[in-house]
Design a protein around this motif. Structure first.
Motif, PDB file in Angstrom:
ATOM      1  N   ARG A 106      23.965   2.135  -3.645  1.00 23.49           N
ATOM      2  CA  ARG A 106      24.676   2.934  -2.647  1.00 23.49           C
ATOM      3  C   ARG A 106      25.889   2.166  -2.148  1.00 23.49           C
ATOM      4  O   ARG A 106      25.925   0.932  -2.194  1.00 23.49           O
ATOM      5  CB  ARG A 106      23.753   3.302  -1.505  1.00 23.49           C
ATOM      6  CG  ARG A 106      23.197   2.093  -0.773  1.00 23.49           C
ATOM      7  CD  ARG A 106      22.619   2.466   0.575  1.00 23.49           C
ATOM      8  NE  ARG A 106      21.957   1.358   1.219  1.00 23.49           N
ATOM      9  CZ  ARG A 106      22.593   0.323   1.797  1.00 23.49           C
ATOM     10  NH1 ARG A 106      23.895   0.255   1.795  1.00 23.49           N
ATOM     11  NH2 ARG A 106      21.898  -0.648   2.383  1.00 23.49           N
ATOM     12  N   PHE A 134      28.289  -1.808  -5.251  1.00 23.40           N
ATOM     13  CA  PHE A 134      27.211  -1.100  -4.565  1.00 23.40           C
ATOM     14  C   PHE A 134      26.242  -2.118  -3.970  1.00 23.40           C
ATOM     15  O   PHE A 134      26.047  -3.203  -4.524  1.00 23.40           O
ATOM     16  CB  PHE A 134      26.403  -0.249  -5.550  1.00 23.40           C
ATOM     17  CG  PHE A 134      27.130   0.896  -6.183  1.00 23.40           C
ATOM     18  CD1 PHE A 134      27.103   2.157  -5.602  1.00 23.40           C
ATOM     19  CD2 PHE A 134      27.812   0.730  -7.381  1.00 23.40           C
ATOM     20  CE1 PHE A 134      27.740   3.236  -6.203  1.00 23.40           C
ATOM     21  CE2 PHE A 134      28.447   1.804  -7.996  1.00 23.40           C
ATOM     22  CZ  PHE A 134      28.422   3.049  -7.402  1.00 23.40           C
ATOM     23  N   SER A 137      26.400   7.601  -4.813  1.00 27.32           N
ATOM     24  CA  SER A 137      25.250   6.701  -4.933  1.00 27.32           C
ATOM     25  C   SER A 137      24.676   6.937  -6.313  1.00 27.32           C
ATOM     26  O   SER A 137      24.803   8.029  -6.863  1.00 27.32           O
ATOM     27  CB  SER A 137      24.194   6.993  -3.872  1.00 27.32           C
ATOM     28  OG  SER A 137      24.658   6.621  -2.596  1.00 27.32           O
ATOM     29  N   GLU A 178      21.181   6.271  -8.987  1.00 25.62           N
ATOM     30  CA  GLU A 178      19.756   5.980  -9.007  1.00 25.62           C
ATOM     31  C   GLU A 178      19.328   5.584 -10.397  1.00 25.62           C
ATOM     32  O   GLU A 178      19.799   6.145 -11.384  1.00 25.62           O
ATOM     33  CB  GLU A 178      18.941   7.203  -8.574  1.00 25.62           C
ATOM     34  CG  GLU A 178      18.721   7.268  -7.099  1.00 25.62           C
ATOM     35  CD  GLU A 178      17.648   8.262  -6.708  1.00 25.62           C
ATOM     36  OE1 GLU A 178      16.488   8.143  -7.186  1.00 25.62           O
ATOM     37  OE2 GLU A 178      17.976   9.147  -5.918  1.00 25.62           O
TER      38      GLU A 178
END
Length: 182
Positions: free
Chosen positions: A15, A68, A6, A8
């Motif tokens: 994710r 994602f 994942s 950020e």
């Protein structure tokens, strides 16, 4: 899909997708304006959305990466899907990273209309670009952009990709932007 990466950013979590994402992605895929420059340009039904999500999950299973699901941190709203797509440049069909034939790795991005114009596409696509370059060791990245999609051209340029040539993607004319990191 434990163990898969994942990512950020300041405002987003990228994710791996899960089947339940169909609920949040279906309205985006059903919006004709969002889908105007995606695939064949047609909005998708709920069934089509689930089929698309299954293909995303299969890419993650075979390659260990893919598109994602992008989620806004402040309220956990699914903003769209951003990530990596492996293409066969001879046929311009999606393939697997381990394919025998040559491949091109695309940074792809599609966001729901409510999230346009806020920098989310650039933020998420930059995270996917950096993941491809830093963690996957990619030496070249592309973006395939259907003619007329100037918003996506702007994102590609912000990511450092430059126009290389025109191609035919399915039945549509597209521009190929590239970043050579080698």
């Amino acid at each position: 899909m434990a163990g898969l990466p994942s990512l950020e950013t300041k405002r987003l979590v990228l994710r791996p997708p899960v089947p339940e994402d169909a609920d949040a992605l279906a309205p985006m895929y059903a919006d004709p304006e969002v889908m105007r420059y995606v695939g064949d340009g047609n909005a998708l039904t709920r069934e089509d959305t689930e089929r698309s999500l299954r293909r995303m999950l299969q890419a993650w299973e075979s390659d260990g990466f893919g598109l994602f699901t992008t989620v806004r941190k402040e309220d956990e709203a699914v903003t769209g899907r951003v990530g990596l797509i492996v293409w066969n440049p001879q046929t311009w069909e999606v393939t697997k990273a381990a394919a025998v034939e040559p491949t091109e790795l695309e940074v792809g991005y599609t966001l729901g209309r409510d999230f346009w114009g806020q920098g989310y596409a650039t933020e998420a696509a930059a995270a996917a670009r950096d993941f491809a370059l830093d963690r996957l060791g990619a030496e070249r990245l592309i973006a395939l952009i259907i003619h007329g999609n100037e918003a996506s051209v702007n994102v590609a340029r912000k990511l450092g990709l430059e126009y290389e040539r025109d191609i035919v993607l399915g039945s549509r004319e597209a521009r190929l932007f590239a970043l050579d990191a080698a």
